[in-house]
Design a protein around this motif. Structure first.
Motif, PDB file in Angstrom:
ATOM      1  N   ASP A 169      59.131 -19.462 -24.274  1.00 15.71           N
ATOM      2  CA  ASP A 169      58.462 -18.466 -23.437  1.00 15.71           C
ATOM      3  C   ASP A 169      56.944 -18.529 -23.588  1.00 15.71           C
ATOM      4  N   VAL A 170      56.258 -18.268 -22.501  1.00 16.53           N
ATOM      5  CA  VAL A 170      54.813 -18.078 -22.513  1.00 16.53           C
ATOM      6  C   VAL A 170      54.574 -16.670 -21.994  1.00 16.53           C
ATOM      7  N   GLU A 171      53.915 -15.835 -22.806  1.00 14.30           N
ATOM      8  CA  GLU A 171      53.628 -14.461 -22.416  1.00 14.30           C
ATOM      9  C   GLU A 171      52.120 -14.280 -22.307  1.00 14.30           C
ATOM     10  N   LEU A 172      51.700 -13.754 -21.172  1.00 17.59           N
ATOM     11  CA  LEU A 172      50.285 -13.492 -20.937  1.00 17.59           C
ATOM     12  C   LEU A 172      50.114 -12.003 -20.680  1.00 17.59           C
ATOM     13  N   ASN A 173      49.344 -11.332 -21.538  1.00 15.17           N
ATOM     14  CA  ASN A 173      48.965  -9.944 -21.302  1.00 15.17           C
ATOM     15  C   ASN A 173      47.614  -9.961 -20.594  1.00 15.17           C
ATOM     16  N   PHE A 174      47.453  -9.067 -19.627  1.00 11.74           N
ATOM     17  CA  PHE A 174      46.204  -9.048 -18.869  1.00 11.74           C
ATOM     18  C   PHE A 174      45.944  -7.669 -18.296  1.00 11.74           C
ATOM     19  N   ARG A 175      44.706  -7.466 -17.895  1.00 11.39           N
ATOM     20  CA  ARG A 175      44.272  -6.255 -17.207  1.00 11.39           C
ATOM     21  C   ARG A 175      43.619  -6.673 -15.896  1.00 11.39           C
ATOM     22  N   CYS A 176      43.580  -5.779 -14.942  1.00 14.36           N
ATOM     23  CA  CYS A 176      42.888  -6.054 -13.683  1.00 14.36           C
ATOM     24  C   CYS A 176      41.514  -5.381 -13.746  1.00 14.36           C
ATOM     25  N   GLN A 177      40.485  -6.083 -13.289  1.00 11.72           N
ATOM     26  CA  GLN A 177      39.122  -5.545 -13.308  1.00 11.72           C
ATOM     27  C   GLN A 177      38.382  -5.979 -12.064  1.00 11.72           C
TER      28      GLN A 177
END
Length: 103
Positions: free
Chosen positions: A88-96
Motif C-alpha cells: 500500500d501507498v498512503e498519502l495524507n494531504f490537505r487542500c489549500q
C-alpha cells in the motif's frame, strides 16, 4: 513500421503503464476537516511503488481541484519496503489555495 502504427503502439503502451500502477481501486477517505488520505495499492512490478505514489498525488490534486484548490501532501507512507514489490501507498494531504512547490 508506419508512423501511424507507431503512434497507436505508443499510446497503447502509455495506457498500459498507467494501468499497471495499481492492482485495485484507490480509496479516498476524509480524516478531519480539510484533511484526507488516499490509499493506492501498488502493482507487483519493479516500478509499482513509484507509479502508485504518482497516482496517489494525481488523485489528491484532482480531489482538491474539484474545490478550486491545490493538494499539499502532509505524509507519505508505503506499507512494504521499496525493495519489495507491491504493498500500500498512503498519502495524507490537505487542500489549500496556493499550489504546493515543495519544502
Amino acid at each position: 513500421m508506419s508512423i501511424r502504427l507507431r503512434m497507436v503502439l505508443g499510446a497503447t503502451m502509455a495506457l498500459t503503464v498507467g494501468a499497471c500502477a495499481t492492482s485495485t481501486e484507490p480509496r479516498m477517505q476524509e480524516l478531519s476537516e480539510n484533511s484526507y488520505m488516499v490509499t493506492v495499492v501498488a502493482a507487483e512490478t519493479v516500478d509499482g511503488k513509484k507509479l502508485a505514489r504518482r497516482e496517489a498525488m494525481r488523485l489528491a490534486e484532482a480531489h482538491c481541484a474539484e474545490r478550486g484548490q491545490h493538494a499539499r501532501p502532509t505524509q507519505l507512507a508505503s506499507g512494504v519496503s521499496d525493495f519489495m514489490l507491491g504493498g500500500d501507498v498512503e498519502l495524507n494531504f490537505r487542500c489549500q489555495e496556493q499550489e504546493f512547490r515543495g519544502p
